[in-house]
Design a protein around this motif. Structure first.
Motif, PDB file in Angstrom:
ATOM      1  N   GLN A  47      19.883  61.532  44.432  1.00 21.39           N
ATOM      2  CA  GLN A  47      18.693  61.435  43.584  1.00 21.39           C
ATOM      3  C   GLN A  47      19.015  62.133  42.275  1.00 21.39           C
ATOM      4  N   TYR A  48      18.477  61.626  41.181  1.00 17.81           N
ATOM      5  CA  TYR A  48      18.832  62.186  39.885  1.00 17.81           C
ATOM      6  C   TYR A  48      17.591  62.469  39.032  1.00 17.81           C
ATOM      7  N   GLU A  49      17.079  61.483  38.360  1.00 18.82           N
ATOM      8  CA  GLU A  49      15.977  61.718  37.438  1.00 18.82           C
ATOM      9  C   GLU A  49      14.667  62.047  38.153  1.00 18.82           C
ATOM     10  N   GLU A  50      14.476  61.508  39.342  1.00 15.36           N
ATOM     11  CA  GLU A  50      13.241  61.751  40.077  1.00 15.36           C
ATOM     12  C   GLU A  50      13.567  62.243  41.492  1.00 15.36           C
ATOM     13  N   PRO A  51      13.830  63.547  41.644  1.00 17.07           N
ATOM     14  CA  PRO A  51      14.165  64.098  42.972  1.00 17.07           C
ATOM     15  C   PRO A  51      12.905  64.283  43.814  1.00 17.07           C
ATOM     16  N   GLU A  66      30.135  65.870  33.537  1.00 13.28           N
ATOM     17  CA  GLU A  66      28.738  65.903  33.121  1.00 13.28           C
ATOM     18  C   GLU A  66      28.006  64.748  33.800  1.00 13.28           C
ATOM     19  N   ALA A  67      26.685  64.753  33.714  1.00 16.81           N
ATOM     20  CA  ALA A  67      25.893  63.718  34.385  1.00 16.81           C
ATOM     21  C   ALA A  67      26.280  62.324  33.907  1.00 16.81           C
ATOM     22  N   HIS A  68      26.565  62.189  32.601  1.00 21.12           N
ATOM     23  CA  HIS A  68      26.878  60.847  32.109  1.00 21.12           C
ATOM     24  C   HIS A  68      28.196  60.323  32.668  1.00 21.12           C
ATOM     25  N   ASP A  69      29.068  61.226  33.110  1.00 23.24           N
ATOM     26  CA  ASP A  69      30.341  60.785  33.692  1.00 23.24           C
ATOM     27  C   ASP A  69      30.121  59.993  34.983  1.00 23.24           C
ATOM     28  N   TYR A  70      29.015  60.272  35.661  1.00 23.81           N
ATOM     29  CA  TYR A  70      28.751  59.627  36.944  1.00 23.81           C
ATOM     30  C   TYR A  70      27.988  58.303  36.795  1.00 23.81           C
ATOM     31  N   ARG A  71      27.528  57.980  35.599  1.00 27.85           N
ATOM     32  CA  ARG A  71      26.819  56.718  35.345  1.00 27.85           C
ATOM     33  C   ARG A  71      25.716  56.479  36.385  1.00 27.85           C
ATOM     34  N   TYR A  72      24.817  57.461  36.513  1.00 25.76           N
ATOM     35  CA  TYR A  72      23.705  57.318  37.452  1.00 25.76           C
ATOM     36  C   TYR A  72      22.836  56.108  37.099  1.00 25.76           C
ATOM     37  N   PHE A  73      22.408  55.385  38.120  1.00 31.31           N
ATOM     38  CA  PHE A  73      21.354  54.383  37.915  1.00 31.31           C
ATOM     39  C   PHE A  73      20.640  54.178  39.256  1.00 31.31           C
ATOM     40  N   PRO A  74      19.354  53.769  39.234  1.00 31.13           N
ATOM     41  CA  PRO A  74      18.603  53.599  40.484  1.00 31.13           C
ATOM     42  C   PRO A  74      19.311  52.644  41.432  1.00 31.13           C
ATOM     43  N   ASP A  75      19.355  53.024  42.717  1.00 26.70           N
ATOM     44  CA  ASP A  75      20.027  52.180  43.708  1.00 26.70           C
ATOM     45  C   ASP A  75      19.195  50.921  43.950  1.00 26.70           C
ATOM     46  N   PRO A  76      19.764  49.749  43.674  1.00 27.90           N
ATOM     47  CA  PRO A  76      18.987  48.508  43.830  1.00 27.90           C
ATOM     48  C   PRO A  76      18.699  48.135  45.279  1.00 27.90           C
ATOM     49  N   ASP A  77      19.385  48.760  46.231  1.00 32.79           N
ATOM     50  CA  ASP A  77      19.161  48.445  47.644  1.00 32.79           C
ATOM     51  C   ASP A  77      18.069  49.300  48.279  1.00 32.79           C
ATOM     52  N   LEU A  78      17.561  50.292  47.541  1.00 32.28           N
ATOM     53  CA  LEU A  78      16.566  51.211  48.104  1.00 32.28           C
ATOM     54  C   LEU A  78      15.309  51.225  47.239  1.00 32.28           C
ATOM     55  N   VAL A  79      14.171  50.995  47.865  1.00 35.54           N
ATOM     56  CA  VAL A  79      12.903  51.059  47.123  1.00 35.54           C
ATOM     57  C   VAL A  79      12.568  52.522  46.861  1.00 35.54           C
ATOM     58  N   PRO A  80      11.670  52.809  45.912  1.00 39.23           N
ATOM     59  CA  PRO A  80      11.266  54.198  45.689  1.00 39.23           C
ATOM     60  C   PRO A  80      10.687  54.813  46.966  1.00 39.23           C
TER      61      PRO A  80
END
Length: 476
Positions: free
Chosen positions: A95-99, A266-280
């Motif tokens: 989880q990143y932006e919304e833990p 840094e966080a940008h190195d990991y290229r975080y993005f919401p997992d498309p296989d998991l709903v909120p």
């Protein structure tokens, strides 16, 4: 040169004690054969879909509530992208932006007093696998048993200023997790892991210095040593005019040094993005209310209660409440009739020594609280001496036998009959005429010699108080 202060923040990974993994039904059992607890989901096979473990959500929320975090009713799982051989998917689900939780705290106690340490966030994530390197065979192996095991990462604010504070924070955090029953806290098996972010700055300066990260340190002692080394390394660099590099470092236990591992991501190195296989993940308030009602008495509250109720010193209360099973064993021993301070002394010394040697928790040993209370009662009644109690403790711990029955069966009942002891005292005095004369002349240190001789003659069963009384009477 200016006086420096350290700035320390900790990232703790706690493995949750669920029976199955975070996104599949594979077992989380430690110690199974390599790649035994693996399925298409946790091995990253194409086309498979993760299904979230509800129990892991409950455990993460309970931890958030226990440390006064704000529980986010909606949280998002993200993909943390990086390549490593033991990461079969090529990304870690985190989880990143919304833990799941943010903005909590715990209070720690050190020699300097009580201090509040902020908790930035708690988020859920799936563990990676494990790389095993064989120097003998010159090959590396991958074990995916740990892949997808549920973790919570607890990220502190950079509020700690010494290695002592860092260790106090870790111990308090570990105790809370164990009290909740959501993590076993085993650092050796990797179910409680710590990364430390360390920097220094001149005292009075608001701006932080360049930080380095120390990875996966596996004991409280090593956390303290690694942080202390890194603080001094930073100070030496600054004083020598060298630039501190932001990087990840590993701690070498044998040499007591930290060594560069890689540049700090840094966080940008990991290229975080919401997992498309998991709903909120959306929580319902009734669930959160129910989980909050199930929280046990936590270490801080229990510590305060034991100190007030039993007048225990700080040291005793801290040690007894560090582990929930030990605290409950203590209270059960007192309930069975033992004096609180005597129970504390026996648990902190004899019982903990045996538990540590056998790698057991207090609720796993054969010696029940009632039996410990019975042993203490035998000593207080003068049936056996404290010395005999300590000598037989190991046997009682191993067997779980009733102390009174054991003492009678072994013929260990203390001799407190003045007539019987009077004869023994006379014999010892007669056998040592020179020492008797010196004792009568005022050489008081010989008392210990005579008590020892009498105890030897009675095979340790003489009541030492009675022996001293009889010697005093005969030497008037």
């Amino acid at each position: 040169m200016p006086e420096f202060e350290a700035v320390i923040g900790l990232e703790v990974h706690a493995q949750l004690t669920t029976e199955s993994k975070l996104f599949c039904s594979c077992s989380t059992k430690f110690g199974n054969d390599p790649n035994e607890n693996v399925c298409p989901v946790c091995s990253g096979m194409p086309g498979v879909l993760p299904v979230l473990n509800a129990k892991a959500v409950e455990y993460a929320t309970k931890m958030a509530l226990a440390v006064d975090c704000q529980v986010n009713m909606k949280s998002i799982f993200a993909r943390k992208n990086y390549f490593y051989p033991d990461l079969p998917m090529g990304y870690q689900i985190s989880q990143y932006e919304e833990p799941i939780a943010e903005h909590g705290h715990i209070d720690i106690t050190t020699k300097a007093g009580v201090k509040r340490i902020g908790i930035t966030r708690i988020h859920m994530e799936a563990d990676a696998g494990k790389s095993i390197h064989s120097q003998v065979e010159n090959v590396s192996f991958i074990d995916l048993n740990r892949s997808c095991v549920p973790l919570i990462e607890i990220v502190s604010e950079p509020d700690m200023r010494s290695s002592e504070e860092a260790v106090a924070y870790l111990k308090e955090l570990r105790s809370i997790l164990i009290y909740l029953g959501i993590c076993d806290g085993n650092m050796e098996e990797g179910s409680f892991r710590c990364d430390a972010n360390v920097s220094v700055r001149p005292k009075g300066q608001e701006e932080f210095g360049t930080r380095t990260e120390l990875k996966n340190i596996n004991s409280f002692r090593n956390v303290q040593r690694a942080i202390e080394y890194e603080i001094q390394r930073h100070i030496d660099c600054v004083e020598d005019g060298e630039k501190i590099i932001q990087e990840t470092r590993l701690y070498n236990v044998d040499k007591n040094v930290t060594m560069s591992m890689r540049g700090k991501e840094e966080a940008h190195d990991y290229r975080y993005f919401p997992d498309p296989d998991l709903v909120p993940l959306v929580l319902e308030q009734k669930w959160v209310d129910k989980w909050e009602s199930e929280l046990p008495e936590l270490p801080k509250a229990r510590r305060a209660r034991l100190m007030e109720k039993f007048s225990l010193p700080d040291f005793d209360a801290d040690l007894l409440t560090a582990d929930r099973a030990t605290a409950e064993y203590f209270e059960a021993t007192v309930k069975a009739g033992a004096d609180a301070k005597q129970a504390s002394n026996w648990i902190m010394t004899e019982l903990m020594r045996e538990l540590n040697q056998e790698n057991l928790h207090a609720d796993q040993c054969k010696m029940t609280p009632a039996n410990l209370a019975g042993l203490i009662a035998l000593i207080e009644a003068g049936t056996i001496s404290g010395k005999i109690g300590k000598q037989i403790f190991h046997d009682l711990f191993e067997s779980g036998d009733d102390p009174e029955a054991y003492v009678k069966a072994k013929g260990l009942v203390q001799i407190s009959d003045s007539g019987e002891l009077d004869t023994v005292v006379d014999e010892v005095l007669a056998e040592n005429p020179d020492e008797t004369a010196r004792l009568k002349a005022g050489e008081k240190k010989l008392i210990g010699f005579f008590v020892g001789q009498i105890m030897r003659k009675t095979k340790g069963q003489a009541n030492p108080q009675m022996v001293n009384k009889l010697l005093a009477e005969k030497l008037k």
